[in-house]
Design a protein around this motif. Structure first.
Motif, mmCIF file in Angstrom:
data_model
loop_
_atom_site.group_PDB
_atom_site.id
_atom_site.type_symbol
_atom_site.label_atom_id
_atom_site.label_comp_id
_atom_site.label_asym_id
_atom_site.label_seq_id
_atom_site.Cartn_x
_atom_site.Cartn_y
_atom_site.Cartn_z
ATOM 1 N N LEU A 1 0.762 -1.340 0.113
ATOM 2 C CA LEU A 1 0.127 0.134 -0.108
ATOM 3 C C LEU A 1 0.849 1.192 -0.133
ATOM 4 C CD1 LEU A 1 -2.867 -0.703 2.454
ATOM 5 C CD2 LEU A 1 -2.948 -0.645 -0.142
ATOM 6 N N ARG A 2 2.094 1.299 0.420
ATOM 7 C CA ARG A 2 3.034 2.434 0.390
ATOM 8 C C ARG A 2 3.256 2.636 -1.030
ATOM 9 N NH1 ARG A 2 3.743 4.358 5.603
ATOM 10 N NH2 ARG A 2 3.755 2.928 7.422
ATOM 11 N N ARG A 3 3.255 1.723 -2.087
ATOM 12 C CA ARG A 3 3.665 1.961 -3.311
ATOM 13 C C ARG A 3 2.567 2.228 -4.252
ATOM 14 N NH1 ARG A 3 6.357 -2.594 -1.063
ATOM 15 N NH2 ARG A 3 8.542 -2.058 -0.422
ATOM 16 N N LYS A 4 1.397 2.553 -3.814
ATOM 17 C CA LYS A 4 0.327 2.790 -4.736
ATOM 18 C C LYS A 4 0.352 4.197 -5.141
ATOM 19 C CE LYS A 4 -1.755 -1.371 -4.685
ATOM 20 N NZ LYS A 4 -2.233 -2.100 -6.035
ATOM 21 N N GLU A 5 -0.779 4.878 -5.610
ATOM 22 C CA GLU A 5 -0.746 6.253 -6.192
ATOM 23 C C GLU A 5 -0.286 7.137 -5.233
ATOM 24 O OE1 GLU A 5 -3.868 4.174 -8.755
ATOM 25 O OE2 GLU A 5 -2.931 3.801 -6.927
ATOM 26 N N THR A 6 -0.366 6.771 -3.643
ATOM 27 C CA THR A 6 0.334 7.416 -2.778
ATOM 28 C C THR A 6 0.602 6.353 -1.884
ATOM 29 O OG1 THR A 6 0.189 9.527 -1.259
ATOM 30 C CG2 THR A 6 -1.858 8.159 -1.381
ATOM 31 N N ASP A 7 1.375 6.927 -0.450
ATOM 32 C CA ASP A 7 1.461 6.134 0.440
ATOM 33 C C ASP A 7 0.020 5.826 1.005
ATOM 34 O OD1 ASP A 7 1.905 4.877 3.025
ATOM 35 O OD2 ASP A 7 3.966 6.047 3.321
ATOM 36 N N LEU B 1 1.135 1.293 11.480
ATOM 37 C CA LEU B 1 2.268 0.364 11.726
ATOM 38 C C LEU B 1 3.245 0.487 10.268
ATOM 39 C CD1 LEU B 1 0.371 -2.872 12.638
ATOM 40 C CD2 LEU B 1 1.411 -1.243 14.129
ATOM 41 N N ASN B 2 4.517 -0.112 10.439
ATOM 42 C CA ASN B 2 5.253 -0.024 9.131
ATOM 43 C C ASN B 2 4.717 -0.770 8.000
ATOM 44 O OD1 ASN B 2 7.360 1.126 10.535
ATOM 45 N ND2 ASN B 2 8.317 -0.818 11.112
ATOM 46 N N ASP B 3 3.822 -1.913 8.017
ATOM 47 C CA ASP B 3 2.911 -2.634 7.183
ATOM 48 C C ASP B 3 1.536 -2.769 7.426
ATOM 49 O OD1 ASP B 3 3.166 -4.352 9.429
ATOM 50 O OD2 ASP B 3 3.871 -6.169 8.133
ATOM 51 N N GLY B 4 1.011 -1.776 8.046
ATOM 52 C CA GLY B 4 -0.245 -1.830 8.075
ATOM 53 C C GLY B 4 -0.968 -0.890 9.145
ATOM 54 N N PHE B 5 -2.015 -1.298 9.922
ATOM 55 C CA PHE B 5 -2.774 -0.697 10.812
ATOM 56 C C PHE B 5 -3.325 -1.283 12.018
ATOM 57 C CE2 PHE B 5 -4.117 -0.205 6.263
ATOM 58 C CZ PHE B 5 -3.870 1.295 6.108
ATOM 59 N N ILE B 6 -3.630 -0.376 13.182
ATOM 60 C CA ILE B 6 -4.465 -1.076 14.115
ATOM 61 C C ILE B 6 -5.769 -0.260 14.450
ATOM 62 C CG2 ILE B 6 -4.529 -1.786 16.679
ATOM 63 C CD1 ILE B 6 -1.578 -1.884 16.614
ATOM 64 N N VAL B 7 -6.830 -0.659 13.941
ATOM 65 C CA VAL B 7 -8.006 -0.171 14.070
ATOM 66 C C VAL B 7 -9.014 -0.758 15.226
ATOM 67 C CG1 VAL B 7 -9.992 0.788 12.744
ATOM 68 C CG2 VAL B 7 -7.903 0.187 11.610
ATOM 69 N N GLU B 8 -9.621 0.388 15.916
ATOM 70 C CA GLU B 8 -10.658 -0.137 16.907
ATOM 71 C C GLU B 8 -12.009 0.599 16.544
ATOM 72 O OE1 GLU B 8 -10.556 -1.147 21.774
ATOM 73 O OE2 GLU B 8 -8.750 -0.154 20.968
ATOM 74 N N GLY B 9 -12.999 -0.036 16.818
ATOM 75 C CA GLY B 9 -14.355 0.271 16.775
ATOM 76 C C GLY B 9 -15.468 0.033 17.680
ATOM 77 N N PRO B 10 -16.551 0.437 17.503
ATOM 78 C CA PRO B 10 -17.100 1.494 16.589
ATOM 79 C C PRO B 10 -16.449 2.926 17.018
ATOM 80 C CG PRO B 10 -18.717 0.773 17.907
ATOM 81 C CD PRO B 10 -17.584 -0.027 18.243
ATOM 82 N N GLN B 11 -16.173 3.746 16.156
ATOM 83 C CA GLN B 11 -15.853 5.022 16.345
ATOM 84 C C GLN B 11 -16.982 5.989 15.731
ATOM 85 O OE1 GLN B 11 -11.713 6.341 16.596
ATOM 86 N NE2 GLN B 11 -11.239 3.874 15.847
ATOM 87 N N GLU B 12 -17.200 7.039 16.401
ATOM 88 C CA GLU B 12 -17.874 8.028 15.793
ATOM 89 C C GLU B 12 -17.031 8.930 14.602
ATOM 90 O OE1 GLU B 12 -21.124 10.910 17.664
ATOM 91 O OE2 GLU B 12 -19.046 11.837 17.763
ATOM 92 N N ILE B 13 -17.632 9.304 13.601
ATOM 93 C CA ILE B 13 -16.868 10.158 12.596
ATOM 94 C C ILE B 13 -17.210 11.490 12.883
ATOM 95 C CG2 ILE B 13 -16.440 10.666 10.297
ATOM 96 C CD1 ILE B 13 -16.587 7.564 9.837
ATOM 97 N N LYS B 14 -16.586 12.188 13.263
ATOM 98 C CA LYS B 14 -17.089 13.686 13.597
ATOM 99 C C LYS B 14 -17.109 14.419 12.084
ATOM 100 C CE LYS B 14 -15.750 18.123 16.001
ATOM 101 N NZ LYS B 14 -14.833 18.827 16.659
ATOM 102 N N GLY B 15 -16.019 14.565 11.348
ATOM 103 C CA GLY B 15 -16.012 15.345 10.069
ATOM 104 C C GLY B 15 -14.798 16.079 10.062
ATOM 105 N N GLY B 16 -14.549 16.837 8.990
ATOM 106 C CA GLY B 16 -13.434 17.766 8.740
ATOM 107 C C GLY B 16 -13.126 17.820 7.547
ATOM 108 N N GLU B 17 -11.635 18.158 7.118
ATOM 109 C CA GLU B 17 -11.295 18.291 5.819
ATOM 110 C C GLU B 17 -10.047 17.317 5.656
ATOM 111 O OE1 GLU B 17 -8.704 21.746 3.773
ATOM 112 O OE2 GLU B 17 -10.572 22.402 4.173
ATOM 113 N N ILE B 18 -10.073 16.596 4.679
ATOM 114 C CA ILE B 18 -9.093 15.713 4.150
ATOM 115 C C ILE B 18 -8.452 16.055 2.849
ATOM 116 C CG2 ILE B 18 -10.091 14.023 5.599
ATOM 117 C CD1 ILE B 18 -10.036 13.050 1.992
ATOM 118 N N ASN B 19 -7.123 15.530 2.735
ATOM 119 C CA ASN B 19 -6.483 15.466 1.391
ATOM 120 C C ASN B 19 -6.610 14.131 0.805
ATOM 121 O OD1 ASN B 19 -4.744 15.967 -0.755
ATOM 122 N ND2 ASN B 19 -3.467 17.430 0.491
ATOM 123 N N SER B 20 -7.069 14.000 -0.602
ATOM 124 C CA SER B 20 -6.908 12.775 -1.141
ATOM 125 C C SER B 20 -5.570 12.177 -1.564
ATOM 126 C CB SER B 20 -7.995 12.812 -2.566
ATOM 127 O OG SER B 20 -7.185 13.489 -3.396
#
Length: 423
Positions: free
Chosen positions: A334-340, A359-378
């Motif tokens: 995934l670090r070698r796709k259109e972006t990291d 992580l170096n080669d992934g993520f740790i995700v915990e849920g459920p989490q509320e999504i507040k919102g905001g501004e992101i960069n694609s």
């Protein structure tokens, strides 16, 4: 710079959705048609920024492409143009697979790309093609890349990574080589090229241990392209994590080498139905996702990664809304796709109030989490843009997406469908 604001969905909706045709198959059908023995017909192809690059490439080679409303007719050239520079834009598929085709032609070709593509690794195709006899030059194994092709020899190659693009590049080169080519090792990835070769008269043997190609040219193609599962994945996610939508996603490719996400979702207790299943050249059907109270797996089966690599961003969103903690590993690709994509997902989820550990080669995700919102960069990555559009629909305050028009490389009308949820 384009940007779009995705507000939270307020009302209940019921819709049928037609996703774009499969991008991977459209690329391959164009390339194979350009070297076939006769005129080919490609029905229901994808017209996007990426596939336009492949159209331009086969035209550069001398093929004629007649583009109709829902059908392309490709007439291969009587002789190839053998000296040209070609701009692949952002399309890694165009670059890597066509490199194998170009390497098989006695000519001199230079491939260039945009800033993102020019940072993506090409060593993985340069090594096997060079072993076959192609002369390839570039700096640090990145674009621009010059290929002097022709006089290839068949090889017995051990594929180190489960990459359908690398596998396909070797397979296209093998069509015009001298002697058989055998590919072993990590061959268990998307198999669209194998299916297409087998259905167009190429002399190919396929089993669990190897793919063997005897030099041969395909007959003309008569190919109908199904809906793209990777594009459908965003609306599958929406149907699973939102109580406000009832969706039917029509005529989607259900090839098992593309639907690894389904196997993960089933283990998470996700509910969905397949209707109108048809086992064509590629299996297709309508997907009906149902809102589900899902439970996160502790770990994602790494053997499924090659079959859902493009769906990882939207799967991370699904798991942020599911119960429990999950560890994603073995995702360095995934670090070698259109972006990291690992870093892009972590940065953007944190901006909208979702905690995720990098992580170096992934993520740790915990849920459920509320999504507040905001501004992101694609980060000019279509899969990041579409993932956070779905996040915006289930957020509290909505999400603004910068550089949103990058979706044009695979799903040009994505935001039109999203806007239709509010009309």
């Amino acid at each position: 710079m384009s940007e779009i604001f995705i507000p939270p969905l307020k009302k209940r909706i019921k819709k049928e959705i037609n996703v774009p045709s499969d991008k991977s198959i459209t690329h391959r059908a164009l390339l194979l048609s350009s070297i076939s023995k006769g005129k080919s017909q490609i029905f229901n192809p994808l017209i996007s920024e990426d596939t336009k690059r492949t159209i331009n490439l086969v035209k550069e080679l001398g093929a004629k492409v007649d583009i109709g409303a829902n059908k392309w007719v490709v007439t291969p050239p009587k002789s190839f143009n053998v000296d040209f520079d070609f701009y692949s834009g952002n399309s890694g598929t165009t670059t890597r697979i066509s490199s194998g085709l170009l390497a098989s032609i006695d000519g001199h070709f230079t491939i260039l790309g945009d800033a993102s593509l020019s940072q993506r690794p090409m060593k993985r195709i340069i090594e096997p093609l060079s072993e076959m006899g192609a002369k390839i030059s570039c700096e640090n194994y990145k674009l621009p890349m010059t290929i002097i092709g022709g006089n290839l020899r068949g090889i017995d190659y051990w594929l180190k990574i489960p990459s359908a693009q690398v596998k396909s590049s070797i397979m296209f080169a093998a069509l015009r080589a001298t002697g058989k080519t055998t590919i072993r090792g990590a061959i268990n990835s998307r198999n669209h090229t194998e299916i297409m070769f087998k259905n167009s008269g190429v002399d190919i043997e396929i089993n669990d241990n190897y793919i063997e190609i005897t030099p041969s040219l395909p007959t003309s193609l008569n190919y109908r392209i199904p809906g793209d599962f990777s594009s459908a994945a965003y609306f599958i996610a929406m149907g699973l994590i939102s109580k406000k939508v009832d969706l039917i996603i029509k005529s989607v490719n259900l090839n098992k080498t593309r639907t690894g996400m389904f196997q993960v979702l089933e283990k998470m207790n996700a509910k969905f139905e397949i209707k109108n299943f048809k086992n064509d050249i590629e299996p297709i059907g309508d997907i009906v996702p149902v809102f589900s109270n899902m439970i996160n797996l502790k770990n994602i089966d790494e053997n499924l990664i090659p079959f859902m690599i493009d769906e990882i961003p939207i799967l991370v969103l699904i798991q942020s809304q599911s119960e429990g903690r999950v560890i994603f590993k073995n995702l360095s690709e995934l670090r070698r796709k259109e972006t990291d994509r690992i870093n892009a997902l972590v940065q953007n989820f944190e901006k909208i109030g979702v905690k995720i550990e990098e992580l170096n080669d992934g993520f740790i995700v915990e849920g459920p989490q509320e999504i507040k919102g905001g501004e992101i960069n694609s980060f000019n990555d279509h899969r990041i843009s579409m993932t956070f559009a779905i996040a915006g629909l289930i957020s509290k305050e909505g999400i603004k997406i910068k550089n949103s028009n990058c979706v044009d490389v695979s799903f040009p009308n994505f935001f039109e469908i999203i806007k239709g949820f509010f009309s």
